[in-house]
Write a protein that holds these residues in place. Structure first.
Motif, PDB file in Angstrom:
ATOM      1  N   ARG A 159       0.828  -1.206   0.000  1.00 36.68           N
ATOM      2  CA  ARG A 159       0.000   0.000   0.000  1.00 36.68           C
ATOM      3  C   ARG A 159       0.867   1.264   0.000  1.00 36.68           C
ATOM      4  O   ARG A 159       0.524   2.260  -0.630  1.00 36.68           O
ATOM      5  N   ARG A 160       1.988   1.230   0.691  1.00 33.23           N
ATOM      6  CA  ARG A 160       2.842   2.415   0.782  1.00 33.23           C
ATOM      7  C   ARG A 160       3.472   2.784  -0.568  1.00 33.23           C
ATOM      8  O   ARG A 160       3.972   3.889  -0.740  1.00 33.23           O
ATOM      9  N   ASN A 161       3.462   1.861  -1.523  1.00 41.79           N
ATOM     10  CA  ASN A 161       4.048   2.121  -2.843  1.00 41.79           C
ATOM     11  C   ASN A 161       3.124   2.932  -3.749  1.00 41.79           C
ATOM     12  O   ASN A 161       3.573   3.426  -4.783  1.00 41.79           O
ATOM     13  N   LEU A 162       1.844   3.058  -3.379  1.00 45.33           N
ATOM     14  CA  LEU A 162       0.852   3.677  -4.264  1.00 45.33           C
ATOM     15  C   LEU A 162       0.829   5.193  -4.120  1.00 45.33           C
ATOM     16  O   LEU A 162       1.132   5.744  -3.053  1.00 45.33           O
ATOM     17  N   ASP A 163       0.450   5.875  -5.217  1.00 36.81           N
ATOM     18  CA  ASP A 163       0.289   7.319  -5.169  1.00 36.81           C
ATOM     19  C   ASP A 163      -1.189   7.676  -5.286  1.00 36.81           C
ATOM     20  O   ASP A 163      -2.070   6.808  -5.140  1.00 36.81           O
ATOM     21  N   THR A 164      -1.497   8.935  -5.581  1.00 35.21           N
ATOM     22  CA  THR A 164      -2.890   9.384  -5.622  1.00 35.21           C
ATOM     23  C   THR A 164      -3.657   8.802  -6.807  1.00 35.21           C
ATOM     24  O   THR A 164      -4.891   8.889  -6.850  1.00 35.21           O
ATOM     25  N   ASN A 165      -2.951   8.212  -7.772  1.00 34.63           N
ATOM     26  CA  ASN A 165      -3.610   7.544  -8.894  1.00 34.63           C
ATOM     27  C   ASN A 165      -3.853   6.060  -8.636  1.00 34.63           C
ATOM     28  O   ASN A 165      -4.330   5.344  -9.509  1.00 34.63           O
ATOM     29  N   ASN A 166      -3.482   5.602  -7.423  1.00 36.71           N
ATOM     30  CA  ASN A 166      -3.589   4.185  -7.036  1.00 36.71           C
ATOM     31  C   ASN A 166      -2.720   3.277  -7.898  1.00 36.71           C
ATOM     32  O   ASN A 166      -3.005   2.088  -8.056  1.00 36.71           O
ATOM     33  N   HIS A 167      -1.648   3.845  -8.462  1.00 31.69           N
ATOM     34  CA  HIS A 167      -0.605   3.084  -9.146  1.00 31.69           C
ATOM     35  C   HIS A 167       0.670   3.186  -8.319  1.00 31.69           C
ATOM     36  O   HIS A 167       0.802   4.083  -7.475  1.00 31.69           O
ATOM     37  N   VAL A 168       1.615   2.296  -8.552  1.00 28.01           N
ATOM     38  CA  VAL A 168       2.917   2.440  -7.915  1.00 28.01           C
ATOM     39  C   VAL A 168       3.549   3.738  -8.411  1.00 28.01           C
ATOM     40  O   VAL A 168       3.659   3.972  -9.617  1.00 28.01           O
ATOM     41  N   ASN A 169       3.943   4.601  -7.481  1.00 28.59           N
ATOM     42  CA  ASN A 169       4.556   5.866  -7.850  1.00 28.59           C
ATOM     43  C   ASN A 169       5.890   5.640  -8.544  1.00 28.59           C
ATOM     44  O   ASN A 169       6.615   4.697  -8.227  1.00 28.59           O
ATOM     45  N   ASN A 170       6.236   6.516  -9.494  1.00 28.34           N
ATOM     46  CA  ASN A 170       7.460   6.305 -10.268  1.00 28.34           C
ATOM     47  C   ASN A 170       8.702   6.234  -9.387  1.00 28.34           C
ATOM     48  O   ASN A 170       9.627   5.473  -9.661  1.00 28.34           O
ATOM     49  N   GLY A 171       8.736   7.001  -8.316  1.00 31.50           N
ATOM     50  CA  GLY A 171       9.886   6.946  -7.417  1.00 31.50           C
ATOM     51  C   GLY A 171       9.979   5.641  -6.652  1.00 31.50           C
ATOM     52  O   GLY A 171      11.085   5.185  -6.306  1.00 31.50           O
ATOM     53  N   GLU A 172       8.833   5.011  -6.388  1.00 27.94           N
ATOM     54  CA  GLU A 172       8.839   3.755  -5.634  1.00 27.94           C
ATOM     55  C   GLU A 172       9.536   2.637  -6.402  1.00 27.94           C
ATOM     56  O   GLU A 172      10.168   1.769  -5.805  1.00 27.94           O
ATOM     57  N   TYR A 173       9.429   2.641  -7.734  1.00 25.97           N
ATOM     58  CA  TYR A 173      10.160   1.639  -8.509  1.00 25.97           C
ATOM     59  C   TYR A 173      11.669   1.796  -8.300  1.00 25.97           C
ATOM     60  O   TYR A 173      12.410   0.805  -8.252  1.00 25.97           O
ATOM     61  N   ILE A 174      12.114   3.041  -8.174  1.00 27.03           N
ATOM     62  CA  ILE A 174      13.535   3.291  -7.953  1.00 27.03           C
ATOM     63  C   ILE A 174      13.939   2.800  -6.567  1.00 27.03           C
ATOM     64  O   ILE A 174      14.990   2.174  -6.405  1.00 27.03           O
ATOM     65  N   ALA A 188      26.532   6.774 -10.483  1.00 23.84           N
ATOM     66  CA  ALA A 188      26.469   8.231 -10.570  1.00 23.84           C
ATOM     67  C   ALA A 188      25.419   8.679 -11.575  1.00 23.84           C
ATOM     68  O   ALA A 188      25.118   9.871 -11.664  1.00 23.84           O
ATOM     69  N   GLY A 189      24.886   7.722 -12.322  1.00 28.13           N
ATOM     70  CA  GLY A 189      23.844   8.027 -13.295  1.00 28.13           C
ATOM     71  C   GLY A 189      22.730   7.004 -13.224  1.00 28.13           C
ATOM     72  O   GLY A 189      22.952   5.851 -12.826  1.00 28.13           O
ATOM     73  N   MET A 190      21.533   7.422 -13.587  1.00 29.06           N
ATOM     74  CA  MET A 190      20.385   6.518 -13.563  1.00 29.06           C
ATOM     75  C   MET A 190      19.436   6.889 -14.686  1.00 29.06           C
ATOM     76  O   MET A 190      19.176   8.063 -14.940  1.00 29.06           O
ATOM     77  N   ARG A 191      18.946   5.863 -15.389  1.00 31.47           N
ATOM     78  CA  ARG A 191      17.872   6.032 -16.360  1.00 31.47           C
ATOM     79  C   ARG A 191      16.747   5.080 -15.980  1.00 31.47           C
ATOM     80  O   ARG A 191      16.995   3.995 -15.452  1.00 31.47           O
ATOM     81  N   ALA A 192      15.532   5.492 -16.240  1.00 31.01           N
ATOM     82  CA  ALA A 192      14.380   4.623 -15.988  1.00 31.01           C
ATOM     83  C   ALA A 192      13.381   4.788 -17.119  1.00 31.01           C
ATOM     84  O   ALA A 192      13.109   5.910 -17.557  1.00 31.01           O
ATOM     85  N   GLU A 193      12.872   3.670 -17.594  1.00 29.00           N
ATOM     86  CA  GLU A 193      11.816   3.666 -18.599  1.00 29.00           C
ATOM     87  C   GLU A 193      10.602   2.973 -18.006  1.00 29.00           C
ATOM     88  O   GLU A 193      10.674   1.818 -17.580  1.00 29.00           O
ATOM     89  N   TYR A 194       9.479   3.670 -17.980  1.00 30.25           N
ATOM     90  CA  TYR A 194       8.248   3.150 -17.394  1.00 30.25           C
ATOM     91  C   TYR A 194       7.340   2.639 -18.511  1.00 30.25           C
ATOM     92  O   TYR A 194       6.939   3.407 -19.384  1.00 30.25           O
ATOM     93  N   ARG A 195       7.023   1.352 -18.477  1.00 30.18           N
ATOM     94  CA  ARG A 195       6.228   0.752 -19.549  1.00 30.18           C
ATOM     95  C   ARG A 195       4.788   0.480 -19.148  1.00 30.18           C
ATOM     96  O   ARG A 195       3.876   0.628 -19.937  1.00 30.18           O
ATOM     97  N   ARG A 196       4.572   0.035 -17.910  1.00 28.59           N
ATOM     98  CA  ARG A 196       3.217  -0.256 -17.432  1.00 28.59           C
ATOM     99  C   ARG A 196       3.150   0.071 -15.952  1.00 28.59           C
ATOM    100  O   ARG A 196       4.154   0.093 -15.260  1.00 28.59           O
ATOM    101  N   SER A 197       1.941   0.293 -15.472  1.00 27.86           N
ATOM    102  CA  SER A 197       1.746   0.621 -14.063  1.00 27.86           C
ATOM    103  C   SER A 197       1.400  -0.622 -13.259  1.00 27.86           C
ATOM    104  O   SER A 197       0.468  -1.354 -13.611  1.00 27.86           O
ATOM    105  N   ALA A 198       2.140  -0.838 -12.191  1.00 28.44           N
ATOM    106  CA  ALA A 198       1.790  -1.889 -11.238  1.00 28.44           C
ATOM    107  C   ALA A 198       0.807  -1.330 -10.216  1.00 28.44           C
ATOM    108  O   ALA A 198       0.825  -0.137  -9.903  1.00 28.44           O
ATOM    109  N   VAL A 199      -0.055  -2.200  -9.696  1.00 29.61           N
ATOM    110  CA  VAL A 199      -1.079  -1.790  -8.732  1.00 29.61           C
ATOM    111  C   VAL A 199      -1.064  -2.743  -7.540  1.00 29.61           C
ATOM    112  O   VAL A 199      -0.347  -3.745  -7.528  1.00 29.61           O
ATOM    113  N   MET A 200      -1.876  -2.412  -6.551  1.00 29.48           N
ATOM    114  CA  MET A 200      -1.966  -3.222  -5.339  1.00 29.48           C
ATOM    115  C   MET A 200      -2.324  -4.662  -5.691  1.00 29.48           C
ATOM    116  O   MET A 200      -3.232  -4.926  -6.479  1.00 29.48           O
ATOM    117  N   GLY A 201      -1.581  -5.610  -5.119  1.00 26.55           N
ATOM    118  CA  GLY A 201      -1.827  -7.018  -5.374  1.00 26.55           C
ATOM    119  C   GLY A 201      -0.914  -7.626  -6.411  1.00 26.55           C
ATOM    120  O   GLY A 201      -0.804  -8.858  -6.490  1.00 26.55           O
TER     121      GLY A 201
END
Length: 234
Positions: A159-174, A188-201
């Motif tokens: 539950r703590r991973n979710l944001d106001t959209n009820n998806h895992v917040n982008n920072g939580e994946y990091i 010293a560097g980081m790239r992230a590509e978001y393809r799909r949203s994870a949700v509770m469960g």
């Protein structure tokens, strides 16, 4: 440009008394939200128009990680809008004005009623008053997947991973991915590509590949389809 000043809190640092990428993203994300509120494009306005901004990609470069108690300035500005994509830069500067971290980010404008990307309204783009992009080496939006990924221990979305959209917040994946960074690897560097949203469960399967200069962490579903791909570089 929108900026705010802050002081690094104990609750934000790691065992080495420094920020990590997760904490830096939280600062950047808060700055972008404050910016949107200041130009009349905040939560309430988006909700009325059934719109949200979803993170599509991060690219962050760190000259040094700010430490506990340090005074910093966090800044952001939009530099381009193209069809359904918005582009935004970020900076963290120290008290002397030296850049500690800079970033590029790509966002997708979404219709929440139909759950699909939509073209950005001209009025929205004008509200942000786009400025010149920050002078940095811009990486591609997509991250290539290595062939020999090793599976690690699965874990559930909490539950703590979710944001106001009820998806895992982008920072939580990091934050999830940082659990798999070896102690002897100092990115010293980081790239992230978001393809799909994870949700509770959902159950997340970490898939990992490390070379001498890079660490790739894929957070995937049971079919090994990525939610997010994160690449750390030394």
């Amino acid at each position: 440009m929108y900026s705010f000043n802050s002081r690094i809190r104990y609750s934000e640092v790691c065992s080495n008394k420094e920020l990590d990428f997760f904490s830096i993203i939280n600062y950047f994300q808060d700055c972008s939200l404050f910016h949107s509120e200041s130009v009349g494009q905040g939560f309430d306005d988006l909700e009325q128009r059934h719109r949200i901004w979803l993170m599509n990609a991060w690219q962050i470069q760190v000259a040094r990680f700010p430490v506990f108690g340090e005074d910093i300035k966090v800044s952001t500005w939009a530099y381009d809008f193209n069809a359904m994509y918005g582009y935004r830069n970020f900076l963290i500067e120290d008290k002397q004005g030296k850049v500690c971290a800079n970033a590029n980010s790509i966002w997708i404008y979404m219709d929440t009623e139909n759950n699909r990307p939509v073209k950005i309204d001209e009025a929205v783009a004008r509200a942000y008053k786009p400025e010149e992009p920050y002078p940095m080496d811009y990486a591609p939006r997509k991250i290539s997947l290595p062939d020999d990924l090793m599976e690690s221990t699965p874990f559930p979305v909490l539950r703590r991973n979710l944001d106001t959209n009820n998806h895992v917040n982008n920072g939580e994946y990091i934050r999830m991915s940082e659990e798999f960074i070896p102690d002897n690897f100092k990115p010293a560097g980081m790239r992230a590509e978001y393809r799909r949203s994870a949700v509770m469960g959902d159950i997340i399967i970490p898939l990992i590949h490390q070379s001498e200069s890079a660490l790739t962490i894929v957070l995937a579903d049971a079919a090994r389809k990525p939610y997010t791909i994160i690449e750390y570089t030394a």
